[in-house]
Design a protein around this motif. Structure first.
Motif, PDB file in Angstrom:
ATOM      1  N   PRO A   1      21.788  46.519  -6.034  1.00 53.00           N
ATOM      2  CA  PRO A   1      21.870  45.751  -7.316  1.00 53.00           C
ATOM      3  C   PRO A   1      21.735  44.159  -7.040  1.00 53.00           C
ATOM      4  O   PRO A   1      21.386  43.252  -7.693  1.00 53.00           O
ATOM      5  CB  PRO A   1      22.776  45.927  -8.179  1.00 53.00           C
ATOM      6  N   ASP A   2      22.335  43.686  -5.796  1.00 55.94           N
ATOM      7  CA  ASP A   2      22.343  42.536  -5.568  1.00 55.94           C
ATOM      8  C   ASP A   2      21.077  41.667  -4.903  1.00 55.94           C
ATOM      9  O   ASP A   2      20.962  40.619  -4.853  1.00 55.94           O
ATOM     10  CB  ASP A   2      23.650  42.150  -4.394  1.00 55.94           C
ATOM     11  N   GLU A   3      20.208  42.636  -4.486  1.00 51.15           N
ATOM     12  CA  GLU A   3      19.015  42.085  -4.175  1.00 51.15           C
ATOM     13  C   GLU A   3      17.900  41.282  -5.055  1.00 51.15           C
ATOM     14  O   GLU A   3      17.315  40.498  -4.296  1.00 51.15           O
ATOM     15  CB  GLU A   3      18.074  43.344  -3.553  1.00 51.15           C
ATOM     16  N   GLN A   4      18.414  41.490  -6.470  1.00 55.63           N
ATOM     17  CA  GLN A   4      17.543  41.083  -7.470  1.00 55.63           C
ATOM     18  C   GLN A   4      17.716  39.545  -7.542  1.00 55.63           C
ATOM     19  O   GLN A   4      17.239  39.006  -8.378  1.00 55.63           O
ATOM     20  CB  GLN A   4      17.610  41.806  -8.632  1.00 55.63           C
ATOM     21  N   PHE A   5      18.982  39.092  -6.779  1.00 54.93           N
ATOM     22  CA  PHE A   5      19.541  37.774  -7.046  1.00 54.93           C
ATOM     23  C   PHE A   5      19.257  36.590  -6.148  1.00 54.93           C
ATOM     24  O   PHE A   5      18.946  37.008  -4.831  1.00 54.93           O
ATOM     25  CB  PHE A   5      21.084  37.774  -7.677  1.00 54.93           C
ATOM     26  N   ALA A   6      19.213  35.529  -6.643  1.00 53.80           N
ATOM     27  CA  ALA A   6      19.179  34.393  -5.558  1.00 53.80           C
ATOM     28  C   ALA A   6      19.961  33.232  -5.787  1.00 53.80           C
ATOM     29  O   ALA A   6      20.407  32.914  -7.100  1.00 53.80           O
ATOM     30  CB  ALA A   6      17.694  33.849  -5.687  1.00 53.80           C
ATOM     31  N   VAL A   7      20.590  32.567  -4.840  1.00 47.28           N
ATOM     32  CA  VAL A   7      21.463  31.614  -4.832  1.00 47.28           C
ATOM     33  C   VAL A   7      20.898  30.302  -4.345  1.00 47.28           C
ATOM     34  O   VAL A   7      20.586  30.287  -3.285  1.00 47.28           O
ATOM     35  CB  VAL A   7      23.038  31.833  -4.547  1.00 47.28           C
ATOM     36  N   ILE A   8      21.293  29.093  -5.040  1.00 49.08           N
ATOM     37  CA  ILE A   8      20.595  27.831  -4.623  1.00 49.08           C
ATOM     38  C   ILE A   8      22.058  26.896  -4.316  1.00 49.08           C
ATOM     39  O   ILE A   8      22.933  26.695  -5.042  1.00 49.08           O
ATOM     40  CB  ILE A   8      19.926  27.348  -5.555  1.00 49.08           C
ATOM     41  N   PHE A   9      21.891  26.395  -3.063  1.00 48.74           N
ATOM     42  CA  PHE A   9      23.079  25.410  -2.769  1.00 48.74           C
ATOM     43  C   PHE A   9      22.677  24.219  -2.715  1.00 48.74           C
ATOM     44  O   PHE A   9      21.544  23.720  -2.245  1.00 48.74           O
ATOM     45  CB  PHE A   9      23.828  26.051  -1.336  1.00 48.74           C
ATOM     46  N   SER A  10      23.557  23.050  -3.048  1.00 46.61           N
ATOM     47  CA  SER A  10      23.114  21.710  -2.954  1.00 46.61           C
ATOM     48  C   SER A  10      23.775  21.432  -1.478  1.00 46.61           C
ATOM     49  O   SER A  10      24.538  21.954  -1.202  1.00 46.61           O
ATOM     50  CB  SER A  10      23.650  20.856  -3.990  1.00 46.61           C
ATOM     51  N   TRP A  11      23.217  20.391  -1.075  1.00 52.97           N
ATOM     52  CA  TRP A  11      23.491  19.741   0.133  1.00 52.97           C
ATOM     53  C   TRP A  11      25.040  19.450   0.435  1.00 52.97           C
ATOM     54  O   TRP A  11      25.720  19.425   1.138  1.00 52.97           O
ATOM     55  CB  TRP A  11      22.721  18.764   0.949  1.00 52.97           C
ATOM     56  N   ASN A  12      25.400  18.582  -0.992  1.00 52.90           N
ATOM     57  CA  ASN A  12      26.609  18.052  -0.798  1.00 52.90           C
ATOM     58  C   ASN A  12      27.765  19.187  -1.199  1.00 52.90           C
ATOM     59  O   ASN A  12      28.825  18.777  -0.972  1.00 52.90           O
ATOM     60  CB  ASN A  12      26.534  17.240  -2.229  1.00 52.90           C
ATOM     61  N   VAL A  13      27.326  20.369  -1.688  1.00 50.85           N
ATOM     62  CA  VAL A  13      28.358  21.253  -1.855  1.00 50.85           C
ATOM     63  C   VAL A  13      28.437  22.244  -0.362  1.00 50.85           C
ATOM     64  O   VAL A  13      29.786  22.558  -0.094  1.00 50.85           O
ATOM     65  CB  VAL A  13      27.722  22.452  -2.724  1.00 50.85           C
ATOM     66  N   ILE A  14      27.581  22.068   0.221  1.00 52.88           N
ATOM     67  CA  ILE A  14      27.439  22.887   1.723  1.00 52.88           C
ATOM     68  C   ILE A  14      28.288  21.962   2.700  1.00 52.88           C
ATOM     69  O   ILE A  14      29.383  22.446   3.424  1.00 52.88           O
ATOM     70  CB  ILE A  14      26.359  23.437   2.204  1.00 52.88           C
ATOM     71  N   ILE A  15      27.901  20.945   2.742  1.00 48.84           N
ATOM     72  CA  ILE A  15      28.376  19.914   3.793  1.00 48.84           C
ATOM     73  C   ILE A  15      29.469  19.299   3.346  1.00 48.84           C
ATOM     74  O   ILE A  15      29.472  18.568   2.091  1.00 48.84           O
ATOM     75  CB  ILE A  15      27.329  18.799   4.351  1.00 48.84           C
ATOM     76  N   ARG A  16      30.580  19.023   4.158  1.00 51.84           N
ATOM     77  CA  ARG A  16      32.021  18.523   3.619  1.00 51.84           C
ATOM     78  C   ARG A  16      31.907  16.917   3.409  1.00 51.84           C
ATOM     79  O   ARG A  16      32.325  16.291   2.550  1.00 51.84           O
ATOM     80  CB  ARG A  16      33.216  18.892   4.448  1.00 51.84           C
ATOM     81  N   ASN A  17      31.593  16.233   4.299  1.00 48.96           N
ATOM     82  CA  ASN A  17      31.253  14.733   4.273  1.00 48.96           C
ATOM     83  C   ASN A  17      29.928  14.412   4.237  1.00 48.96           C
ATOM     84  O   ASN A  17      29.457  13.306   4.936  1.00 48.96           O
ATOM     85  CB  ASN A  17      31.789  14.518   5.744  1.00 48.96           C
ATOM     86  N   ALA A  18      29.085  15.017   3.408  1.00 52.50           N
ATOM     87  CA  ALA A  18      27.895  14.578   2.994  1.00 52.50           C
ATOM     88  C   ALA A  18      27.750  13.267   2.390  1.00 52.50           C
ATOM     89  O   ALA A  18      26.574  12.396   2.969  1.00 52.50           O
ATOM     90  CB  ALA A  18      26.964  15.549   2.060  1.00 52.50           C
ATOM     91  N   ARG A  19      28.673  13.003   1.550  1.00 52.00           N
ATOM     92  CA  ARG A  19      28.513  11.523   0.940  1.00 52.00           C
ATOM     93  C   ARG A  19      29.044  10.567   1.621  1.00 52.00           C
ATOM     94  O   ARG A  19      28.909   9.234   1.202  1.00 52.00           O
ATOM     95  CB  ARG A  19      29.164  11.665  -0.496  1.00 52.00           C
ATOM     96  N   GLU A  20      29.541  10.767   2.612  1.00 50.49           N
ATOM     97  CA  GLU A  20      30.487   9.698   3.493  1.00 50.49           C
ATOM     98  C   GLU A  20      29.382   8.627   4.227  1.00 50.49           C
ATOM     99  O   GLU A  20      29.711   7.561   4.510  1.00 50.49           O
ATOM    100  CB  GLU A  20      31.579  10.246   4.367  1.00 50.49           C
ATOM    101  N   LEU A  21      28.354   9.461   4.602  1.00 47.71           N
ATOM    102  CA  LEU A  21      27.365   8.592   5.331  1.00 47.71           C
ATOM    103  C   LEU A  21      26.787   7.412   4.423  1.00 47.71           C
ATOM    104  O   LEU A  21      26.843   6.181   4.853  1.00 47.71           O
ATOM    105  CB  LEU A  21      26.258   9.328   5.762  1.00 47.71           C
ATOM    106  N   ASP A  22      26.310   7.919   3.059  1.00 43.89           N
ATOM    107  CA  ASP A  22      26.190   6.725   2.061  1.00 43.89           C
ATOM    108  C   ASP A  22      27.162   5.738   2.047  1.00 43.89           C
ATOM    109  O   ASP A  22      26.853   4.278   2.018  1.00 43.89           O
ATOM    110  CB  ASP A  22      25.604   7.479   1.007  1.00 43.89           C
ATOM    111  N   LEU A  23      28.500   6.199   1.818  1.00 43.71           N
ATOM    112  CA  LEU A  23      29.531   5.323   1.416  1.00 43.71           C
ATOM    113  C   LEU A  23      29.785   4.201   2.742  1.00 43.71           C
ATOM    114  O   LEU A  23      29.841   2.979   2.416  1.00 43.71           O
ATOM    115  CB  LEU A  23      30.735   6.002   1.293  1.00 43.71           C
TER     116      LEU A  23
END
Length: 379
Positions: A137-159
């Motif tokens: 049953p799990d094959e029918q689903f798809a998950v979408i991840f944002s770069w800021n959710v996966i990478i811990r310090n994604a926003r620190e570069l812009d800051l």
């Protein structure tokens, strides 16, 4: 075009031409920003973060420019049955429809839009796929991840880049809250309305270009990090054959290079990058759904901001909000909220779509039965 406005500085009626610069303020249709000190106040000096409130108070709207005349439409005394108001409403509906759909072309070359209803119908499972989904049953689903959710310090570069520019120019230092607010707007607008650095358009373009160049130079070599629980969560979904997609505003080549350095490139099957030319979060979700070959109503997006959560519901997708820069109260529209990936399991993803059911079955022909009563004909 001439616009008349009454200035509260000298209470005289002045006539300005749109586009002229008066006392460092750029006049536009709708609002005027004038640096006018209050009576008895010293010149404005910014020495700490709390002085940003003074900046709001000192650079305040002096007047609102509304064109007047028989041919103008300033929102008052307007006839709702006017043909121009009808076409303006129609154009706004088309613009909104464009934001929530994917642009495409028909066989005749006419432009058309693929909405989430059409994608749900196109990618609906066939009878054979339904039998397979009973076993997996799990094959029918798809998950979408944002770069800021996966990478811990994604926003620190812009800051870091924004703070470096502020120190070199002697400007007010932004913090992480400012970077989060400026994330979904052009750099020029963020400089003027979030950081309050400068209102001059030429200087604003120069600061925005400097930020873009420095981020581009440091992105590939920046020390990004990914949490161990995120890797375990992605591997668990891959084990259950759930399609995983990552979306970001960078180029695909750059993202793959960073993920290879983190040994995480095999954790995603599809990528939605800047090459896909998505202008809204709704288009990002629909593009990911199209690449994963799953209906949007079987997709779930992991986001950490209310805008992506609302966009997911606009296209019949599910939203999972991660508590971080925004609190749980601000992410209350999400279907599920969490703080760490250790709190989740694959069963949580299956429960998100529990209300969908198996969908309507295919139509079948039914034999018509006729009853006769003593030769009197069918009843």
């Amino acid at each position: 075009m001439l616009v008349s406005s009454k200035c509260s500085v000298n209470t005289q009626c002045c006539t300005y031409e749109i586009g002229t610069v008066i006392s460092g303020a750029f006049l536009t249709v709708g609002q005027v920003w004038v640096n006018r000190p209050l009576a008895g106040e010293p010149p404005l000096r910014i020495t700490k973060r709390s002085s940003r409130l003074d900046l709001h108070r000192r650079f305040r709207p002096a007047c609102v420019l509304l064109p007047s005349g028989p041919d103008s439409d300033n929102g008052f005394d307007r006839d709702d049955d006017d043909e121009s108001s009808f076409w303006s409403t129609d154009e706004s509906w088309k613009a909104r429809n464009y934001q929530r759909s994917l642009p495409s072309f028909s066989a005749g070359g006419e432009e058309r839009f693929l909405g989430h209803e059409e994608l749900n119908e196109r990618f609906s499972p066939s009878p054979t796929q339904r039998l397979r989904y009973v076993i997996q049953p799990d094959e029918q689903f798809a998950v979408i991840f944002s770069w800021n959710v996966i990478i811990r310090n994604a926003r620190e570069l812009d800051l870091e880049v924004w703070q470096e520019i502020a120190r070199s120019r002697g400007l007010l230092l932004p913090d992480m809250d400012d970077v989060v607010r400026a994330e979904y707007m052009p750099r020029e607008k963020a400089i003027q309305r979030v950081f309050f650095w400068n209102l001059d358009w030429g200087e604003t373009k120069s600061l925005a270009f400097e930020h873009a160049v420095k981020v581009q130079e440091r992105f590939l070599n920046y020390d990004f990090s990914i949490d161990h629980d995120v890797v375990n969560w992605l591997r668990a979904m891959g084990k259950h054959k759930i399609t995983r997609c990552l979306h970001t505003s960078r180029r695909r080549q750059e993202i793959v290079s960073v993920l290879e350095r983190l040994n995480a490139v095999n954790l995603f099957e599809e990528f939605v990058t800047v090459e896909d030319e998505c202008s809204t979060p709704e288009q990002v979700i629909l593009t990911a759904s199209f690449k994963a070959q799953r209906p949007p109503q079987h997709c779930a997006i992991f986001a950490d901001n209310p805008r992506d959560v609302l966009a997911a519901h606009e296209v019949s997708a599910k939203a999972v909000g991660r508590i971080g820069p925004f609190s749980a109260f601000e992410l209350k529209l999400a279907d599920v909220t969490f703080k760490d990936f250790d709190e989740l399991s694959v069963y949580n993803v299956r429960r998100l779509f529990g209300s969908l059911g198996t969908g309507p079955q295919d139509l079948q022909l039914e034999r018509e039965e006729k009853r006769y009563d003593g030769g009197m004909g069918p009843l």
